[in-house]
Design a protein around this motif. Sequence first.
Motif, PDB file in Angstrom:
ATOM      1  N   MET A   1       0.824  -1.217   0.000  1.00  0.00           N
ATOM      2  CA  MET A   1       0.000   0.000   0.000  1.00  0.00           C
ATOM      3  C   MET A   1       0.849   1.253   0.000  1.00  0.00           C
ATOM      4  SD  MET A   1      -3.231  -0.543  -0.094  1.00  0.00           S
ATOM      5  CE  MET A   1      -4.088   0.862   0.619  1.00  0.00           C
ATOM      6  N   LEU A  11      -7.323  -1.230  -4.787  1.00  0.00           N
ATOM      7  CA  LEU A  11      -8.635  -0.637  -5.077  1.00  0.00           C
ATOM      8  C   LEU A  11      -9.357  -1.425  -6.159  1.00  0.00           C
ATOM      9  CD1 LEU A  11      -9.666   2.928  -5.071  1.00  0.00           C
ATOM     10  CD2 LEU A  11     -10.134   1.730  -7.168  1.00  0.00           C
ATOM     11  N   PHE A  14     -10.692  -4.719  -4.821  1.00  0.00           N
ATOM     12  CA  PHE A  14     -11.874  -4.577  -3.969  1.00  0.00           C
ATOM     13  C   PHE A  14     -13.075  -4.097  -4.767  1.00  0.00           C
ATOM     14  CE2 PHE A  14     -14.417  -2.619  -0.525  1.00  0.00           C
ATOM     15  CZ  PHE A  14     -14.606  -3.778   0.194  1.00  0.00           C
TER      16      PHE A  14
ATOM     17  N   GLN B  13      -1.111   4.509   5.104  1.00  0.00           N
ATOM     18  CA  GLN B  13      -1.538   3.277   4.423  1.00  0.00           C
ATOM     19  C   GLN B  13      -2.805   2.724   5.059  1.00  0.00           C
ATOM     20  OE1 GLN B  13       1.667   0.434   3.978  1.00  0.00           O
ATOM     21  NE2 GLN B  13       3.155   2.098   3.823  1.00  0.00           N
ATOM     22  N   SER B  16      -5.727   5.114   4.010  1.00  0.00           N
ATOM     23  CA  SER B  16      -6.176   5.053   2.612  1.00  0.00           C
ATOM     24  C   SER B  16      -6.909   3.746   2.350  1.00  0.00           C
ATOM     25  CB  SER B  16      -4.996   5.236   1.660  1.00  0.00           C
ATOM     26  OG  SER B  16      -4.376   4.021   1.400  1.00  0.00           O
ATOM     27  N   GLU B  17      -6.454   2.657   2.973  1.00  0.00           N
ATOM     28  CA  GLU B  17      -7.154   1.386   2.776  1.00  0.00           C
ATOM     29  C   GLU B  17      -8.548   1.448   3.413  1.00  0.00           C
ATOM     30  OE1 GLU B  17      -4.847  -2.024   3.666  1.00  0.00           O
ATOM     31  OE2 GLU B  17      -6.241  -3.353   2.599  1.00  0.00           O
ATOM     32  N   LEU B  20     -10.861   3.499   1.166  1.00  0.00           N
ATOM     33  CA  LEU B  20     -11.331   2.825  -0.057  1.00  0.00           C
ATOM     34  C   LEU B  20     -12.342   1.733   0.270  1.00  0.00           C
ATOM     35  CD1 LEU B  20     -10.328  -0.121  -1.479  1.00  0.00           C
ATOM     36  CD2 LEU B  20      -8.126   0.959  -1.294  1.00  0.00           C
ATOM     37  N   HIS B  21     -12.129   1.040   1.409  1.00  0.00           N
ATOM     38  CA  HIS B  21     -13.126   0.029   1.797  1.00  0.00           C
ATOM     39  C   HIS B  21     -14.463   0.678   2.106  1.00  0.00           C
ATOM     40  CE1 HIS B  21     -10.015  -3.264   3.010  1.00  0.00           C
ATOM     41  NE2 HIS B  21     -10.265  -3.238   1.721  1.00  0.00           N
ATOM     42  N   LEU B  24     -16.159   2.207  -1.227  1.00  0.00           N
ATOM     43  CA  LEU B  24     -16.655   1.197  -2.181  1.00  0.00           C
ATOM     44  C   LEU B  24     -17.800   0.387  -1.589  1.00  0.00           C
ATOM     45  CD1 LEU B  24     -13.430  -0.084  -3.966  1.00  0.00           C
ATOM     46  CD2 LEU B  24     -15.230   1.365  -4.855  1.00  0.00           C
ATOM     47  N   THR B  25     -17.707   0.012  -0.312  1.00  0.00           N
ATOM     48  CA  THR B  25     -18.797  -0.743   0.309  1.00  0.00           C
ATOM     49  C   THR B  25     -20.071   0.083   0.342  1.00  0.00           C
ATOM     50  OG1 THR B  25     -17.139  -1.775   1.704  1.00  0.00           O
ATOM     51  CG2 THR B  25     -19.407  -2.123   2.322  1.00  0.00           C
ATOM     52  N   GLY B  28     -21.540   0.433  -3.049  1.00  0.00           N
ATOM     53  CA  GLY B  28     -22.163  -0.823  -3.456  1.00  0.00           C
ATOM     54  C   GLY B  28     -23.552  -0.971  -2.869  1.00  0.00           C
ATOM     55  N   SER B  31     -25.869   1.710  -4.352  1.00  0.00           N
ATOM     56  CA  SER B  31     -26.214   1.458  -5.759  1.00  0.00           C
ATOM     57  C   SER B  31     -27.304   0.396  -5.863  1.00  0.00           C
ATOM     58  CB  SER B  31     -24.981   1.041  -6.536  1.00  0.00           C
ATOM     59  OG  SER B  31     -24.548  -0.232  -6.119  1.00  0.00           O
ATOM     60  N   LEU B  48     -22.141   2.715  -8.914  1.00  0.00           N
ATOM     61  CA  LEU B  48     -20.931   1.932  -8.610  1.00  0.00           C
ATOM     62  C   LEU B  48     -19.699   2.554  -9.259  1.00  0.00           C
ATOM     63  CD1 LEU B  48     -21.518  -1.907  -8.840  1.00  0.00           C
ATOM     64  CD2 LEU B  48     -20.606  -0.586  -6.960  1.00  0.00           C
ATOM     65  N   LEU B  49     -19.868   2.958 -10.519  1.00  0.00           N
ATOM     66  CA  LEU B  49     -18.757   3.563 -11.243  1.00  0.00           C
ATOM     67  C   LEU B  49     -18.317   4.858 -10.562  1.00  0.00           C
ATOM     68  CD1 LEU B  49     -17.163   3.010 -13.878  1.00  0.00           C
ATOM     69  CD2 LEU B  49     -18.678   4.641 -14.985  1.00  0.00           C
ATOM     70  N   GLY B  52     -16.399   4.073  -7.532  1.00  0.00           N
ATOM     71  CA  GLY B  52     -15.046   3.645  -7.880  1.00  0.00           C
ATOM     72  C   GLY B  52     -14.149   4.820  -8.204  1.00  0.00           C
ATOM     73  N   SER B  56     -10.945   6.033  -6.061  1.00  0.00           N
ATOM     74  CA  SER B  56      -9.589   6.146  -6.615  1.00  0.00           C
ATOM     75  C   SER B  56      -9.007   7.520  -6.370  1.00  0.00           C
ATOM     76  CB  SER B  56      -9.551   5.840  -8.108  1.00  0.00           C
ATOM     77  OG  SER B  56     -10.773   5.426  -8.583  1.00  0.00           O
ATOM     78  N   SER B  59      -8.140   7.577  -2.470  1.00  0.00           N
ATOM     79  CA  SER B  59      -7.151   6.706  -1.823  1.00  0.00           C
ATOM     80  C   SER B  59      -5.929   6.382  -2.665  1.00  0.00           C
ATOM     81  CB  SER B  59      -7.823   5.418  -1.342  1.00  0.00           C
ATOM     82  OG  SER B  59      -7.819   4.466  -2.371  1.00  0.00           O
ATOM     83  N   ILE B  60      -5.944   6.665  -3.968  1.00  0.00           N
ATOM     84  CA  ILE B  60      -4.754   6.282  -4.740  1.00  0.00           C
ATOM     85  C   ILE B  60      -3.616   7.317  -4.678  1.00  0.00           C
ATOM     86  CG2 ILE B  60      -3.881   5.738  -7.044  1.00  0.00           C
ATOM     87  CD1 ILE B  60      -6.302   4.156  -7.604  1.00  0.00           C
TER      88      ILE B  60
END
Lengths: 181, 105
Positions: A1, A11, A14, B13, B16-17, B20-21, B24-25, B28, B31, B48-49, B52, B56, B59-60
């Motif tokens: 990460m 990402l 997931f 780290q 950011s993880e 993103l969890h 996205l959850t 989901g 949606s 959903l898109l 996403g 990104s 968290s990216i």
Amino acid sequence: MHTLSQRANTLFAFFVTVLFSVLGAVAISGPLLLWRVPKDANAVDLSVEAVSVKMGRLGYYYDYSSPATELGLIQFNLDADLTTLWNWNTKQLFLYVVAEYETPSHNVNQIVIWDDIITSKEDAIVTLRNKKAEYVASDMSHKLAGIRTNLSLHWNIVPHVGLLMTQRAGSAPLTFPRASQ
Amino acid sequence: MLDLDAKIDFEGQRLSERYLHLILTFSGIVSFLVGFALQSLQTTLYILLAGGIIASLVSIPPWPMYRSHPVKYLPKIEIPTDTDVEVKEGQKETGVWPVVKRLLF
């Protein structure tokens, strides 16, 4: 990460997990919604308008290697309201009218005489009057006259995600007459 | 200008993880519910898109908030060498052992 590419990888992995979970839920929701529809909600009324049998040849007419065959020509009426089959997971309906009969040598014989693809809820009310069968009926014994069959409307519910389902309704008896010249 | 190759720290780290969890959850679940309510699979996929894309963006890239807890290293320890320290005979210790001893005791 700790690097950009690792975070992008995490990402994406997931995201795919979430995507397939949602699609799985969608796939389950389709049959559940259809299960709530009462069985008699799909008013299907099928009746035979006319039937005749004539001698012909399947395939190319002047191909004398194929034997003369009795061909059944059917005209039918159909009233069907299939709007209740429509939900968010219904992509299209494939309708087909099937003639089923028994012969001494074969217990189950099915002939599709007409089919149609319905791609929207607005088109799901089907009204056909004196409709000529799309496909001629014929038996592999090359004989049809005197066979008692039963017409019924079958349909496949084609989902966006999930399992295709087949249902049927309606019934119209029919006896193929002697061949007319 | 954000340096995309920058490395984020351990706390970053974890953050950011978790982001993103969560994003996205949440997207989901939302949606599915919105799509079901509107009976529109298209809406579901667009939400959903969007989730996403937001995830990104959050968290990216190595945002400064992921680099606000840099690892604090121990101060540098000078290792005495033979040339500048006189070691008495009999209790001569060389190599890393004196350093390890100082760290442990």
